[in-house]
Design an enzyme around this catalytic site. Sequence first.
Site, PDB file in Angstrom:
ATOM      1  N   LYS A  35     147.293  87.110 -14.065  1.00  0.00           N
ATOM      2  CA  LYS A  35     148.340  86.417 -13.310  1.00  0.00           C
ATOM      3  C   LYS A  35     149.481  86.000 -14.253  1.00  0.00           C
ATOM      4  CE  LYS A  35     148.320  82.898  -9.721  1.00  0.00           C
ATOM      5  NZ  LYS A  35     147.557  81.755  -9.238  1.00  0.00           N
ATOM      6  N   CYS A 263     146.591  73.793   4.267  1.00  0.00           N
ATOM      7  CA  CYS A 263     146.777  72.343   4.117  1.00  0.00           C
ATOM      8  C   CYS A 263     146.324  71.529   5.320  1.00  0.00           C
ATOM      9  CB  CYS A 263     148.246  72.060   3.828  1.00  0.00           C
ATOM     10  SG  CYS A 263     148.839  72.991   2.424  1.00  0.00           S
TER      11      CYS A 263
HETATM   12  C1  UGA Z   1     152.131  71.627   5.545  1.00  0.00           C
HETATM   13  C2  UGA Z   1     153.122  70.458   5.673  1.00  0.00           C
HETATM   14  O1  UGA Z   1     154.088  70.748   6.701  1.00  0.00           O
HETATM   15  C3  UGA Z   1     153.847  70.230   4.356  1.00  0.00           C
HETATM   16  O2  UGA Z   1     154.691  69.079   4.455  1.00  0.00           O
HETATM   17  C4  UGA Z   1     152.808  69.994   3.250  1.00  0.00           C
HETATM   18  O3  UGA Z   1     153.410  69.824   1.981  1.00  0.00           O
HETATM   19  C5  UGA Z   1     151.887  71.212   3.176  1.00  0.00           C
HETATM   20  O4  UGA Z   1     151.241  71.377   4.448  1.00  0.00           O
HETATM   21  C6  UGA Z   1     150.877  70.953   2.078  1.00  0.00           C
HETATM   22  O5  UGA Z   1     150.080  70.026   2.221  1.00  0.00           O
HETATM   23  O6  UGA Z   1     150.966  71.580   1.025  1.00  0.00           O
HETATM   24  P1  UGA Z   1     152.355  74.300   5.636  1.00  0.00           P
HETATM   25  O7  UGA Z   1     150.867  74.330   5.602  1.00  0.00           O
HETATM   26  O8  UGA Z   1     153.124  75.197   4.739  1.00  0.00           O
HETATM   27  O9  UGA Z   1     152.897  72.807   5.320  1.00  0.00           O
HETATM   28  O10 UGA Z   1     152.750  74.668   7.112  1.00  0.00           O
HETATM   29  P2  UGA Z   1     153.418  73.939   8.373  1.00  0.00           P
HETATM   30  O11 UGA Z   1     154.818  74.370   8.490  1.00  0.00           O
HETATM   31  O12 UGA Z   1     153.134  72.499   8.356  1.00  0.00           O
HETATM   32  O13 UGA Z   1     152.589  74.634   9.543  1.00  0.00           O
HETATM   33  C7  UGA Z   1     151.170  74.430   9.657  1.00  0.00           C
HETATM   34  C8  UGA Z   1     150.633  75.030  10.906  1.00  0.00           C
HETATM   35  O14 UGA Z   1     151.043  74.292  12.041  1.00  0.00           O
HETATM   36  C9  UGA Z   1     151.057  76.472  11.170  1.00  0.00           C
HETATM   37  O15 UGA Z   1     149.931  77.201  11.590  1.00  0.00           O
HETATM   38  C10 UGA Z   1     152.072  76.354  12.277  1.00  0.00           C
HETATM   39  O16 UGA Z   1     152.142  77.486  13.101  1.00  0.00           O
HETATM   40  C11 UGA Z   1     151.538  75.157  13.042  1.00  0.00           C
HETATM   41  N1  UGA Z   1     152.572  74.444  13.828  1.00  0.00           N
HETATM   42  C12 UGA Z   1     153.600  73.813  13.210  1.00  0.00           C
HETATM   43  C13 UGA Z   1     152.468  74.408  15.198  1.00  0.00           C
HETATM   44  O17 UGA Z   1     151.534  74.985  15.801  1.00  0.00           O
HETATM   45  N2  UGA Z   1     153.410  73.727  15.925  1.00  0.00           N
HETATM   46  C14 UGA Z   1     154.443  73.075  15.322  1.00  0.00           C
HETATM   47  O18 UGA Z   1     155.251  72.456  16.050  1.00  0.00           O
HETATM   48  C15 UGA Z   1     154.542  73.132  13.947  1.00  0.00           C
END
Ligand code: UGA
Length: 434
Positions: A35, A263
């Site tokens: 990596k 996450c």
């Molecule tokens: C999430 C958090 O949003 C970040 O703030 C955090 O830093 C990150 O985890 C982490 O702990 O590292 P992430 O996992 O990249 O970020 O993704 P999200 O954008 O939060 O989406 C998570 C899931 O929720 C996805 O499957 C998405 O499709 C779903 N989602 C999101 C919904 O079903 N509805 C929504 O309205 C928003």
Amino acid sequence: MNIAIIGTGYVGLVTGACFADFGVNVICVDKDDSKIEKLKRAEIPIYEPGLKELVEKNMREGRLSFTTDIEDAIRRSLVIMIAVGTPPRGDGSTDLRYVEEVARTIAKNLNGYKVIVTKSTVPVGTGSLIEKIIREECPHDHRFDVASNPEFLREGSAVEDFMRPDRVVIGARSEEAKAILKDLYAPLYLIETPFVITDIETAELIKYASNAFLALKISFINEIANLCEKVGADVHVVAKAMGLDRRIGPKFLHPGPGFGGSCLPKDTMGLRDIAKRKGYNFRLMDAVVKINHEQRLRMKEKIKQMVGTLKGKTIAVLGLTFKPNTDDIRESPAIDIIRLLLEEGASIKCYDPAGMPNARAILGDSVEYCKDSYHTAEGADCLVIATEWNQFRNLDMEHIKELLKEPIVVDLRNVYDPQKMKRAGFKYTSVGRC
Ligand code: UGA
């Protein structure tokens, strides 16, 4: 200032590249030789918009380097950020073995005052554990401080999130450590980013509370969506009107197959586990996790209802990643739903703009991988939109109709307009809209 970032996974790599862009000298460390060799050639192991350019620029300008020599990186740095994996154990607790290993290595290589920062999401109490390990295992009497600086980066927009965060959280005991970390983030003062300066335990809990609340919002809107289907209401209008109330806010009220990724699923379980260990039963998290699991089963049932029986049917699935703009398929609803469909005897054709290599590694030959959306639809009994990649938002539906055996579309991300789809001759369903 020299900083070392231990772990070049998602968090470590984005954090390292962004701090380098702030003008700091960053040494990114990983024990994985291959990596590091790739990173030295600016080959990025993950799909993250803007990251490659940032890594290239900062390597060229001499502020970002990669190494496997953790001892040297520790000795040369004032701040050491721990961004190694914290995988979930089967019971929802967090495996801290990599964090502990790094803490022991830091202890053996302390050569002066240093601030040791956790970036990975770690259970409340990990900061104190690191302090204890270093104090017990450091052969010399050097001063050090431990701090918690959780990240709030979203996959797919991590660089933007780092550069324009809603807030920066710093948890530390000493004023010196707080001042050093504030200094590190100095460029964000210019854009008036709010800083929350607190103790370590509070900072650690802020991360879990934030992710768990986002998960709660998603499970809530998914329950409302399920209810909308029963009473004949439109979840999008409900969500829009709810979101206009500033106390609620419009974000994370999009219904769908449930949350995934590395996450939200891990942190909801993690928070529940942290509470349990302290004798507190966090009932709300039980419900959030359960609803999220059942939403996948509901989606499978939705598909089944549209095609009659699943046995012997070919289902075309567009989207494999847990959300768009990433190649990450961890805890992806699309993958879980595919597995449920396979269990009931369906054949799967699938396509994803970035997630196919990762999907292939876990689904193997159990599904057919296609070259684009149209190839996926060809000859299928039903088209399922499982992830809302932009490529799937403007499909030539006339062509899709010709390619499908039956004009059936199950839109799990509510990308298309139900009325238009019905007028176009499709048997169409989505989530929470009639
Ligand atoms: C999430 C958090 O949003 C970040 O703030 C955090 O830093 C990150 O985890 C982490 O702990 O590292 P992430 O996992 O990249 O970020 O993704 P999200 O954008 O939060 O989406 C998570 C899931 O929720 C996805 O499957 C998405 O499709 C779903 N989602 C999101 C919904 O079903 N509805 C929504 O309205 C928003």
